[in-house]
Design an enzyme around this catalytic site. Structure first.
Site, mmCIF file in Angstrom:
data_model
loop_
_atom_site.group_PDB
_atom_site.id
_atom_site.type_symbol
_atom_site.label_atom_id
_atom_site.label_comp_id
_atom_site.label_asym_id
_atom_site.label_seq_id
_atom_site.Cartn_x
_atom_site.Cartn_y
_atom_site.Cartn_z
ATOM 1 N N CYS A 126 1.121 -18.375 6.806
ATOM 2 C CA CYS A 126 1.504 -19.418 8.567
ATOM 3 C C CYS A 126 0.754 -20.387 8.538
ATOM 4 C CB CYS A 126 1.533 -18.411 9.272
ATOM 5 S SG CYS A 126 2.373 -18.792 11.590
ATOM 6 N N HIS B 114 2.301 -12.431 7.756
ATOM 7 C CA HIS B 114 0.831 -12.284 7.938
ATOM 8 C C HIS B 114 0.531 -10.963 6.774
ATOM 9 C CE1 HIS B 114 -0.156 -15.877 10.618
ATOM 10 N NE2 HIS B 114 1.235 -15.184 10.975
ATOM 11 N N GLU C 65 -2.250 -10.628 6.900
ATOM 12 C CA GLU C 65 -3.492 -9.655 6.990
ATOM 13 C C GLU C 65 -2.732 -8.526 8.140
ATOM 14 O OE1 GLU C 65 -2.390 -12.351 7.507
ATOM 15 O OE2 GLU C 65 -2.196 -13.102 9.735
#
Lengths: 227, 762
Positions: free
Chosen positions: A86, A195, A197
């Protein structure tokens, strides 16, 4: 395998990345303050999402001048793994470690949603655990994820297999050829808007991000782990 | 600082009127003070107040800071409970969640700023509530909001809606706190006065709990954060009056937010908390430096000297009046032990923040402001906080109330086909999906969001534990308008029901009371009655009020909004496996309806969507039944019997079933036996009802559990793989819709309304 997560003023996914490494790999991971120049003790670097320096001027435009990015550049040049997620991707573009630029989403709104991606290239250190063409679900959350590059750069990206992820279904931001993530020619630097994560547990709605971190670890173990 | 003992007229003020002029020309009125209040100030000071002092009193005695109209009513709320660590009176309420941890939360309005400058108004509303939470020493972990707008057919309303959502998104996304939930409703009464209520939830370890207090004579008062500018002067006063034609000119009373600055301030303050440096900390929010410093001193039973020359300023030539009343954002006031100033400075330097010692805690009760070497204000500090006037007003039952009590709302709909009704209601902007809104909010940052926006309540997990927190904001102004007692009860009950459906034990509430002008007897009656209803619900449901905010004078052109108390509820999920959502999940599951359905269509979404009206009686909320319902739902969830739980609220049973189908992309075959007309049964908004989907093997056990607790339980159908919703009433099929079609109508409601080219009807 030692991971560094540089923290800029305004980073806000730094701890999420630290937790992801702890939870998925149980490997050592450290937040590194942006004033620190030397990151040579780490094997891989994760540039986290957020709004570094408030993203004033342009997304990622100020972060590239911070001391820690000198170290990140050296790491990238020496072949260590660098992933920008990002805002991290936006910084990598601003630094020129990856080609192209990021525009504001074509619909002019911030967009946060679970997104299906297609893994376009599994022959990278970041995707070797995925199946070719695999559809994975990883969330996006950005205002400026509309990737753009000129036709010759695009041709190069294609020719060299640098397009790593594409959005499946509707284009969420207007990105050229639905590009969601690209790597450099050496394939040790990856930038992606989604993302990973945020997709590492069933309760998060997807675990498809795990394999990205596992790929990095597997690659490192095979190529550098003996050291 | 000690030399000058007489209070001087501020010399830098080019245009500041002399005390005598203020009195003669009644200039205090412009600041929102009444003549009686002004006279009271003269009495308290024993002399005429100067311009700066009048300004200080006017903001401290504004409704926003003093609750002068609502204080006697707010006392009716239960504020204590075995888990409550901090009730109302600090930045935010604090409730124990075990393991030495506590949840901190508060809701606050930013209605008036958002009405004239929607982007910054909404953004700074978010910024303010975040500061309230981290000034308690807590790490903010989630944001919610509750929004009300007029009809989207108006271009102005579309602009307000678009910009408010963008402003909330801007602030929350940038600072990196997930906006996990909320609600949006549209009704003509909010046309000129939208409601923007923002809630923040934080988590802290007990030992980190902070207070807004100035203690220890001689201790330094430290200013941290953004510089003080001329923005937001008199914001608190502006928030405490009606909006009118001249409101546009008050645009300078709206602050400008910088979420990046707040992120730095947040991290720096939490670092100070972790290091145990702080004695007191308070946000400079409403009424800025004035309110924070005066409240801290009053709370500590101390005096305070402030030297305004030391306050970081972003503009030159600011007067004491301007510095004291500025509501510039992202500022915090700290008190630390003498000698620890350097530790504060080091942390601020690390985060690139400016800090300055701007004053000292003093013996006694004098609140003295110095500027240019002179005293520009000298006030007994307790008079600002404790002597604020309190108004107990007369209420009057509005004429409409009695008339509506005699209307049987259901009679108007007996000829409407349920199918047609569902198609209309599901695609109304009130019932329709709010994805248009929440996809603009980063609701996943911090990677703790287990239930995203769109279910009954949002859920975030607490890292390192098995616990999770469920949270919801609710408040249906239509019900409160029709019947403030029932409406008040429902606001609390529905919020609790939502967190219960997520698998959580309700812990407590924060409330935001959005009402019209309390000087109007009918409005005061609404306020008083709805507080009674809410207080009763809080008592019976054991959810104390730990903080909140009052926003009065929500009127445009003399017409009050619907009385709209908004409840922010937080619940504790004991184990992650208890987390439950509203989506149907397994084909073959039995669908059970807990609770009873009555002919209650007054103020319903059916009534509004079909006729545009709000009339009749509000649904009745029986709180004992509600409590029994929670017990059953929670026990069933904790035993692992429940696949999905969804409360039947706006739009009734039909909409609740459709939503569970849409969320899970499953179908349902439903058969209902009833003495009511099908349309009434399916769209009634009777309270205390929950739809469960339950695997066959547990159906009997849920039945028994319900029976034991005196809760009606009926098996009304089953979940199907084929995504089709079919509803038969008394043997006749009245609804048959493909879920794909329902999804489309539901998803497109707001996007279509926001795209005027396709919806231009007037």
């Amino acid at each position: 395998m030692r991971f560094a997560v540089p923290v800029f003023p305004g980073s806000n996914c730094d701890l999420d990345c630290v937790h992801a490494i702890e939870d998925v790999l149980q490997e050592p991971v450290e937040p590194v303050w942006h004033q620190e120049e030397d990151v040579s003790r780490f094997d891989a670097i994760i540039l986290p999402g957020g709004f570094s320096y408030g993203d004033y001027l342009r997304t990622g435009a100020l972060a590239r001048f911070s001391p820690v990015m000198k170290g990140v550049k050296q790491a990238a040049e020496s072949g260590k793994l660098v992933i920008g997620i990002c805002n991290g991707f936006q910084i990598l573009l601003e630094m020129g470690l990856l080609p192209g630029a990021m525009l504001t989403n074509d619909h002019l709104q911030f967009r946060c949603e679970m997104q299906t991606l297609i893994v376009e290239n599994v022959e990278t250190p970041f995707t070797c655990k995925y199946a070719p063409g695999e559809a994975i679900r990883i969330p996006i959350a950005h205002m400026s994820g509309n990737y753009f590059c000129d036709p010759s750069t695009l041709a190069e990206l294609k020719q060299n297999g640098q397009i790593v992820f594409r959005y499946a279904g509707d284009n969420p931001n207007g990105s050229i050829e639905k590009i969601a993530g690209i790597c450099n020619r050496k394939r040790n630097v990856l930038g992606m808007m989604p993302h990973p994560e945020r997709a590492i547990a069933d309760w998060m709605g997807s675990e498809d991000g795990k394999k990205l971190f596992q790929s990095m670890f597997a690659y490192w173990k095979e190529n550098c782990g003996a050291a | 600082m000690q030399r000058e003992q007489t209070v001087m007229k501020s010399k830098s003020a080019i245009s500041e009127p002399a005390p005598e002029i203020i009195r003669e020309q009644k200039l205090f009125k412009e600041m929102g003070l009444t003549e009686a209040e002004y006279e009271q100030i003269i009495g308290l000071l024993g002399r005429l107040p100067n311009w700066t002092e009048v300004g200080i009193y006017s903001v401290m005695w504004s409704e926003h800071c003093s609750y002068k109209n609502s204080k006697p009513l707010l006392k009716r709320f239960p504020t204590e409970g075995p888990r409550v660590l901090q009730g109302p009176g600090e930045g935010a309420g604090v409730i124990d969640i075990g393991d030495g941890q506590a949840v901190v939360f508060k809701i606050e309005s930013h209605n008036h700023p958002s009405a004239i400058e929607p982007f910054q108004g909404a953004a700074t509303g978010v910024g303010g509530i975040i500061r309230d939470v981290f000034s308690m020493g807590a790490r903010p972990v989630a944001l919610l909001n509750s929004l009300r707008f007029g009809n989207l057919s108006s271009p102005r309303v579309r602009y307000l809606f678009d910009q408010v959502v963008a402003g909330i998104a801007h602030y929350g996304n940038c600072i990196g706190i997930p906006t996990v939930g909320g609600e949006v409703m549209f009704d003509d009464c909010y046309e000129g006065n939208p409601l923007v209520n923002a809630m923040c939830v934080g988590i802290l370890n007990h030992e980190d709990l902070q207070k807004g207090i100035a203690s220890g004579t001689g201790n330094p008062v430290i200013y941290v954060g953004a510089s003080t500018g001329r923005d937001g002067i008199h914001g608190a006063t502006f928030a405490s009056e009606e909006l009118n034609e001249g409101s546009e000119e008050k645009r300078p009373a709206v602050q400008v937010g910088d979420p990046f600055m707040e992120k730095l301030l947040l991290e720096a303050c939490l670092e100070m908390v972790k290091k145990g440096i702080l004695l007191g900390i308070q946000d400079m929010g409403a009424a800025g430096l004035t309110c924070s410093s005066a409240e801290m001193a009053a709370k500590g039973g101390q005096g305070l000297d402030l030297n305004l020359d030391l306050v970081p300023q972003r503009e030159e030539g600011m007067t004491p009046y301007e510095i004291m009343l500025s509501e510039s954002q992202e500022r915090m006031l700290l008190v630390v032990e003498q000698g620890r100033e350097q530790e504060i400075k080091e942390i601020c330097d690390k985060w690139g923040l400016q800090s300055a010692v701007v004053g000292r805690v003093t013996e006694g009760n004098r609140y003295r402001i110095f500027h240019g070497g002179k005293i520009v204000a000298d006030i007994p500090v307790n008079t600002l906080v404790d002597d604020a006037p309190v108004y107990v007003r007369e209420g009057r039952v509005p004429d409409y109330y009695q008339a509506y009590q005699n209307i049987r709302a259901e009679e108007a709909f007996l000829d409407v086909s349920p199918q047609e009704a569902l198609d209309k209601v599901i695609s109304s902007i009130n019932t329709g999906s709010k994805r248009y809104v929440y996809r603009q909010y980063d609701h996943m940052v911090r990677t703790s969001t287990a239930v995203c926006p769109g279910s009954d309540a949002a859920v975030i997990v607490v890292r390192g534990t098995e616990k999770a927190l469920a949270m919801s904001t609710d408040g249906n102004g239509r019900y409160v308008y029709l019947d403030p007692v029932q409406g008040g009860r429902i606001a609390v009950a529905e919020a609790a029901r939502n967190v219960v459906c997520a698998g959580a034990v309700p812990l407590g509430i924060t409330d935001c009371l959005n009402f019209g002008n309390p000087e109007k007897p009918e409005v005061y009656w609404q306020l008083s009655q709805s507080i009674d209803g809410m207080a009763e619900a809080c008592r019976i449901l054991e959810t104390p009020v730990v903080g909140g905010n009052v926003s009065l004078y929500n009127e445009t052109k003399g017409e009050p909004i619907y009385p709209t108390p908004v409840v922010g509820m937080v619940g504790l999920v004991e184990k992650r496996e208890h987390i439950t959502t509203s989506a149907f999940k397994r084909a073959g599951d039995a669908i059970l309806l807990l609770g009873e359905t009555f002919a209650e269509l007054g103020g319903s979404e059916l009534q509004h969507a079909l006729t545009g009206e709000v009339r009749g009686r509000a649904p009745v909320c029986d709180l004992e039944k509600e409590k029994a319902l929670y017990k059953v739902v929670l026990a069933a969830i904790q035993k692992g019997w429940v696949s999905s739980a969804h409360d039947a609220s706006e739009g009734g049973l039909a909409v609740a079933l459709a939503e569970s189908c849409i969320d899970g992309q499953k179908g349902a075959e439903v058969t209902i036996q009833t003495s009511l007309a099908p349309i009434v049964h399916l769209f009634s908004e009777s309270q205390s009802r929950v739809i469960l989907s339950v695997p066959d093997e547990y159906v009997e056990e849920v039945h028994q559990l319900a029976e034991k607790n005196g809760v009606a339980c009926s098996r009304i159908g089953r979940v199907t793989q084929e995504a089709h919703l079919s509803i038969a009433v008394n043997g006749t099929r009245v609804i048959g819709s493909d879920v794909a079609e329902l999804t489309k109508r539901w998803e497109e409601a707001i996007p279509c309304a926001m795209n005027p080219s396709s919806t231009l009807t007037n």
